[in-house]
Design a protein around this motif. Structure first.
Motif, PDB file in Angstrom:
ATOM      1  N   LEU A   1       1.073  -1.209   0.070  1.00 48.21           N
ATOM      2  CA  LEU A   1      -0.210   0.264  -0.292  1.00 48.21           C
ATOM      3  C   LEU A   1       0.837   0.950  -0.067  1.00 48.21           C
ATOM      4  N   ALA A   2       0.453   2.002  -1.003  1.00 51.28           N
ATOM      5  CA  ALA A   2       1.477   3.250  -0.902  1.00 51.28           C
ATOM      6  C   ALA A   2       0.535   4.495  -0.602  1.00 51.28           C
ATOM      7  N   VAL A   3       1.207   5.050   0.660  1.00 49.18           N
ATOM      8  CA  VAL A   3       0.051   6.071   0.524  1.00 49.18           C
ATOM      9  C   VAL A   3       1.372   7.803  -0.079  1.00 49.18           C
ATOM     10  N   THR A   4       0.902   8.506  -0.716  1.00 48.19           N
ATOM     11  CA  THR A   4       1.098  10.102  -1.227  1.00 48.19           C
ATOM     12  C   THR A   4       0.490  11.126   0.230  1.00 48.19           C
ATOM     13  N   GLY A   5       0.867  11.477  -0.356  1.00 45.34           N
ATOM     14  CA  GLY A   5       0.733  13.292   0.095  1.00 45.34           C
ATOM     15  C   GLY A   5      -0.320  13.683  -0.328  1.00 45.34           C
ATOM     16  N   SER A   6      -1.523  13.359   0.490  1.00 49.47           N
ATOM     17  CA  SER A   6      -2.939  14.040   0.249  1.00 49.47           C
ATOM     18  C   SER A   6      -3.560  14.245   0.886  1.00 49.47           C
ATOM     19  N   ILE A   7      -4.407  15.268   1.684  1.00 50.70           N
ATOM     20  CA  ILE A   7      -5.135  14.636   2.148  1.00 50.70           C
ATOM     21  C   ILE A   7      -6.030  13.553   2.766  1.00 50.70           C
ATOM     22  N   SER A   8      -6.682  12.733   1.587  1.00 50.58           N
ATOM     23  CA  SER A   8      -6.950  11.563   1.554  1.00 50.58           C
ATOM     24  C   SER A   8      -6.358  10.521   2.524  1.00 50.58           C
ATOM     25  N   ALA A   9      -5.094  10.585   3.011  1.00 49.95           N
ATOM     26  CA  ALA A   9      -3.874   9.577   3.334  1.00 49.95           C
ATOM     27  C   ALA A   9      -4.281   9.128   4.572  1.00 49.95           C
ATOM     28  N   TYR A  10      -5.588   9.663   5.162  1.00 48.70           N
ATOM     29  CA  TYR A  10      -5.705   9.538   6.913  1.00 48.70           C
ATOM     30  C   TYR A  10      -7.290   8.370   6.743  1.00 48.70           C
ATOM     31  N   LYS A  11      -7.051   7.806   5.105  1.00 50.12           N
ATOM     32  CA  LYS A  11      -8.201   7.053   4.630  1.00 50.12           C
ATOM     33  C   LYS A  11      -7.418   5.736   4.589  1.00 50.12           C
ATOM     34  N   ALA A  12      -5.739   5.841   4.575  1.00 54.07           N
ATOM     35  CA  ALA A  12      -4.884   4.449   4.649  1.00 54.07           C
ATOM     36  C   ALA A  12      -5.423   3.914   5.678  1.00 54.07           C
TER      37      ALA A  12
ATOM     38  N   PRO B   1      -3.728   7.169  -1.228  1.00 51.12           N
ATOM     39  CA  PRO B   1      -4.310   8.068  -2.531  1.00 51.12           C
ATOM     40  C   PRO B   1      -3.427   8.149  -3.216  1.00 51.12           C
ATOM     41  N   ALA B   2      -3.422   8.597  -4.227  1.00 53.39           N
ATOM     42  CA  ALA B   2      -2.618   8.802  -5.861  1.00 53.39           C
ATOM     43  C   ALA B   2      -2.329  10.290  -6.005  1.00 53.39           C
ATOM     44  N   SER B   3      -1.677  11.183  -5.517  1.00 49.10           N
ATOM     45  CA  SER B   3      -1.541  12.209  -5.713  1.00 49.10           C
ATOM     46  C   SER B   3      -0.989  12.834  -7.505  1.00 49.10           C
ATOM     47  N   ALA B   4      -1.489  13.742  -7.052  1.00 48.60           N
ATOM     48  CA  ALA B   4      -0.935  13.952  -9.489  1.00 48.60           C
ATOM     49  C   ALA B   4       0.695  14.022  -8.750  1.00 48.60           C
ATOM     50  N   ASN B   5       1.080  14.849  -8.471  1.00 46.11           N
ATOM     51  CA  ASN B   5       3.104  14.726  -7.604  1.00 46.11           C
ATOM     52  C   ASN B   5       3.224  13.062  -8.277  1.00 46.11           C
ATOM     53  N   THR B   6       2.767  12.357  -7.147  1.00 45.76           N
ATOM     54  CA  THR B   6       2.822  10.812  -7.831  1.00 45.76           C
ATOM     55  C   THR B   6       2.812  10.140  -8.736  1.00 45.76           C
ATOM     56  N   ILE B   7       1.578  10.952  -9.634  1.00 47.06           N
ATOM     57  CA  ILE B   7       0.865   9.559 -10.726  1.00 47.06           C
ATOM     58  C   ILE B   7       1.940  10.540 -11.790  1.00 47.06           C
ATOM     59  N   ALA B   8       2.055  11.685 -11.299  1.00 46.57           N
ATOM     60  CA  ALA B   8       3.209  12.456 -13.396  1.00 46.57           C
ATOM     61  C   ALA B   8       4.382  11.992 -12.626  1.00 46.57           C
ATOM     62  N   LYS B   9       5.506  10.968 -11.079  1.00 42.99           N
ATOM     63  CA  LYS B   9       6.458  10.487 -11.303  1.00 42.99           C
ATOM     64  C   LYS B   9       6.381   8.983 -11.797  1.00 42.99           C
ATOM     65  N   LEU B  10       5.370   8.457 -11.220  1.00 48.75           N
ATOM     66  CA  LEU B  10       4.949   7.360 -12.012  1.00 48.75           C
ATOM     67  C   LEU B  10       4.625   7.333 -13.182  1.00 48.75           C
ATOM     68  N   ALA B  11       4.125   8.225 -14.627  1.00 49.01           N
ATOM     69  CA  ALA B  11       3.447   8.148 -15.518  1.00 49.01           C
ATOM     70  C   ALA B  11       5.266   8.031 -16.089  1.00 49.01           C
ATOM     71  N   HIS B  12       6.356   9.256 -15.658  1.00 45.52           N
ATOM     72  CA  HIS B  12       7.333   9.790 -16.402  1.00 45.52           C
ATOM     73  C   HIS B  12       8.667   8.634 -15.897  1.00 45.52           C
ATOM     74  N   GLY B  13       8.549   7.539 -15.073  1.00 41.62           N
ATOM     75  CA  GLY B  13       9.328   6.724 -14.871  1.00 41.62           C
ATOM     76  C   GLY B  13      10.567   7.219 -13.729  1.00 41.62           C
ATOM     77  N   PHE B  14      10.267   8.094 -13.088  1.00 45.81           N
ATOM     78  CA  PHE B  14      11.061   8.728 -11.466  1.00 45.81           C
ATOM     79  C   PHE B  14      11.021   8.069 -10.101  1.00 45.81           C
ATOM     80  N   ALA B  15      12.184   7.920  -9.766  1.00 46.51           N
ATOM     81  CA  ALA B  15      12.386   6.634  -8.829  1.00 46.51           C
ATOM     82  C   ALA B  15      13.189   8.028  -7.744  1.00 46.51           C
ATOM     83  N   ASP B  16      11.646   8.949  -6.785  1.00 44.35           N
ATOM     84  CA  ASP B  16      13.161   9.318  -6.569  1.00 44.35           C
ATOM     85  C   ASP B  16      12.335   9.089  -4.566  1.00 44.35           C
ATOM     86  N   ASN B  17      11.158   8.131  -4.461  1.00 39.12           N
ATOM     87  CA  ASN B  17      11.322   8.007  -3.345  1.00 39.12           C
ATOM     88  C   ASN B  17      11.097   6.443  -2.541  1.00 39.12           C
TER      89      ASN B  17
END
Length: 179
Positions: free
Chosen positions: A6-17, A85-101
């Motif tokens: 379960l990958a949790v990202t920076g969204s206010i919905s993170a509490y639902k994790a 939740p999947a934030s816009a930031n993490t979605i962008a990173k996943l789509a473009h192959g970033f591996a910084d966390n």
């Protein structure tokens, strides 16, 4: 039962994790939680550790076992990778192959047989932005199943699409994906 990352990202919905972790554990799944640093501003790793009964990973460079590379080995043991939740930031990173966390590095190293599910949660304007929509389409082409966000009154006060899907829908999608 399944081994779920379960990958949790920076969204206010993170509490639902916390609820997702609790429900999956009650269903008998092994849940290993990965968090982006931004996610820890919304919910603590200790909360998710208490519910999953496993250490929570936040720091990519903090290797728990010297003879293993966590972000590689995690994928080898996983049946399913859920970003919620999947934030816009993490979605962008996943789509473009970033591996910084730990989340993005683990995602990039997943074996092809691991099922991948993404549950976006963000402001409506961020969700509707062409860049985000293109990134979601790219992730679909990589084999990610997308759980659409729902329309609701968002934390920012806007009304519209972007709220995390209900826990029930997320759990149902996981169960269907695993069978």
């Amino acid at each position: 039962m399944a081994n779920i990352l379960l990958a949790v990202t920076g969204s206010i919905s993170a509490y639902k994790a916390a609820d997702i972790t609790s429900q999956l554990t009650k269903l008998g799944h092994q849940v290993k939680v990965l968090m982006t640093p931004a996610a820890t501003a919304f919910i603590t790793p200790l909360t998710l550790q208490s519910l999953s009964k496993q250490s929570v990973l936040v720091d990519l460079m903090a290797e728990e076992t010297p003879d293993q590379i966590q972000h590689i080995d995690l994928g080898k043991q996983a049946d399913l990778f859920l970003v919620a939740p999947a934030s816009a930031n993490t979605i962008a990173k996943l789509a473009h192959g970033f591996a910084d966390n730990i989340v993005t590095s683990t995602a990039l190293a997943l074996p092809t047989n691991v099922k991948k599910i993404l549950a976006p949660a963000m402001n409506t304007k961020m969700l509707e932005h062409p860049a985000t929509q293109n990134n979601i389409e790219t992730l679909k082409s990589y084999g990610y199943q997308i759980i659409p966000p729902r329309e609701a009154l968002l934390a920012c006060g806007d009304q519209g699409a972007g709220a995390l899907a209900t826990i029930e829908i997320i759990l149902t999608t996981i169960q269907e994906s695993l069978t």
